[in-house]
Design a protein around this motif. Structure first.
Motif, PDB file in Angstrom:
ATOM      1  N   UNK A  46       0.967  -1.420  -0.111  1.00  9.25           N
ATOM      2  CA  UNK A  46      -0.142  -0.099  -0.009  1.00  9.25           C
ATOM      3  C   UNK A  46       0.949   1.131  -0.245  1.00  9.25           C
ATOM      4  N   UNK A  47       2.163   1.274   0.987  1.00  9.18           N
ATOM      5  CA  UNK A  47       2.712   2.384   0.858  1.00  9.18           C
ATOM      6  C   UNK A  47       3.392   2.578  -0.503  1.00  9.18           C
ATOM      7  N   UNK A  51       3.191   5.912  -2.827  1.00  5.59           N
ATOM      8  CA  UNK A  51       4.578   6.621  -3.038  1.00  5.59           C
ATOM      9  C   UNK A  51       4.598   6.949  -4.578  1.00  5.59           C
ATOM     10  N   UNK A  52       4.302   5.976  -5.246  1.00  5.11           N
ATOM     11  CA  UNK A  52       4.287   5.949  -6.619  1.00  5.11           C
ATOM     12  C   UNK A  52       3.361   7.094  -7.372  1.00  5.11           C
ATOM     13  N   UNK A  53       2.064   7.134  -6.582  1.00  9.09           N
ATOM     14  CA  UNK A  53       1.080   8.072  -7.059  1.00  9.09           C
ATOM     15  C   UNK A  53       1.508   9.426  -6.745  1.00  9.09           C
ATOM     16  N   UNK A  61       8.938  15.814  -8.260  1.00 10.97           N
ATOM     17  CA  UNK A  61       9.430  14.526  -8.217  1.00 10.97           C
ATOM     18  C   UNK A  61       9.850  13.829  -9.698  1.00 10.97           C
ATOM     19  N   UNK A  62       9.137  14.169 -10.579  1.00 12.15           N
ATOM     20  CA  UNK A  62       9.304  13.523 -11.851  1.00 12.15           C
ATOM     21  C   UNK A  62      10.589  13.938 -12.549  1.00 12.15           C
ATOM     22  N   UNK A  70      14.530   4.790 -10.602  1.00  8.08           N
ATOM     23  CA  UNK A  70      15.028   5.499  -9.487  1.00  8.08           C
ATOM     24  C   UNK A  70      13.637   5.568  -8.740  1.00  8.08           C
ATOM     25  N   UNK A  71      12.479   6.014  -9.313  1.00  4.92           N
ATOM     26  CA  UNK A  71      11.451   6.204  -8.838  1.00  4.92           C
ATOM     27  C   UNK A  71      10.916   5.074  -8.117  1.00  4.92           C
TER      28      UNK A  71
END
Length: 234
Positions: A46-47, A51-53, A61-62, A70-71
């Motif tokens: 879930x975390x 984090x990706x969202x 961030x992008x 890396x992401x």
């Protein structure tokens, strides 16, 4: 079919390992690890997704992490680190209370399921089994709808009774007896209740076009996938 069999075998192995680690001497560490493993994996997942969202929503961030690898790596660290640290500090407590951990999970799960079914029986609400039935059948005869309401009551009672029996056995019987009920028989009893209700329904309403369990699951999946689209349109 093969995936389903493998999944059932995996669950069975997990249940047996949990049961014997609870009742055998010096099995507390294995029992605690098994009990915490599934929630920990779910929490990490879930975390990780959150984090990706978050990375996709914030342009900064992008720009900072142009590489998708890396992401993913940063998201994995953000997911694993807090869960891992929490387990590290709490491990001594869980190790000395492994039996109580399983008990809390069992009673908590059944109490939650009792609420999920039971709160839909309130005045003005639609019983949960009626909702499920309407996912498959656009129109329900009055007798089928009445029966579906009774099934919702039965499921609610089933989970409440399971909670009560679990509490009595945990405090009044040896751990081996409680574990046989709370660990070994939990999901087989749910499956037996589900199959028994389906068989009874086919006997009571022979002329009704009953959906198979597979059709019911597919209808539920379609309903879930259609719900977000409906929300977006509104």
């Amino acid at each position: 079919m093969l995936k389903g069999i493998l999944f059932v075998m995996l669950i069975a192995a997990y249940v047996l390992a949990s049961h014997f680690s609870l009742i055998l001497p010096n099995g507390q560490a294995i029992a605690a690890a098994l009990a915490l493993g599934v929630p920990a994996i779910l929490a990490i997942g879930l975390v990780f997704q959150w984090a990706l969202k978050a990375f996709h929503q914030f342009v900064g961030f992008n720009v900072l992490m142009k590489s998708s690898a890396l992401r993913y790596a940063v998201a994995a660290i953000l997911a694993v680190a807090p869960v891992g640290l929490s387990l590290w500090f709490a491990w001594p407590f869980f190790l000395s209370n492994a039996q109580a951990l399983y008990f809390a999970q069992h009673v908590g799960t059944n109490a939650l399921l009792a609420w999920v079914f039971g709160h839909t029986l309130a005045a003005g609400a639609t019983p949960l089994v009626v909702t499920f039935a309407r996912m498959v059948h656009t129109e329900l005869p009055a007798q089928i709808e009445s029966y579906a309401r009774k099934v919702t009551i039965a499921w609610t009672a089933f989970f409440i009774i399971t909670c009560v029996v679990s509490i009595v056995l945990f405090f009044a019987a040896p751990i081996a007896i409680w574990s046989s009920f709370g660990v070994l028989l939990q999901w087989p009893s749910v499956a037996a209740f589900f199959v028994g209700e389906y068989a009874l329904r086919k006997i009571l309403f022979k002329d009704f076009d009953h959906a198979s369990m597979k059709q019911g699951f597919e209808a539920y999946q379609q309903h879930r996938s259609a719900a977000p689209a409906a929300v977006e349109k509104s």
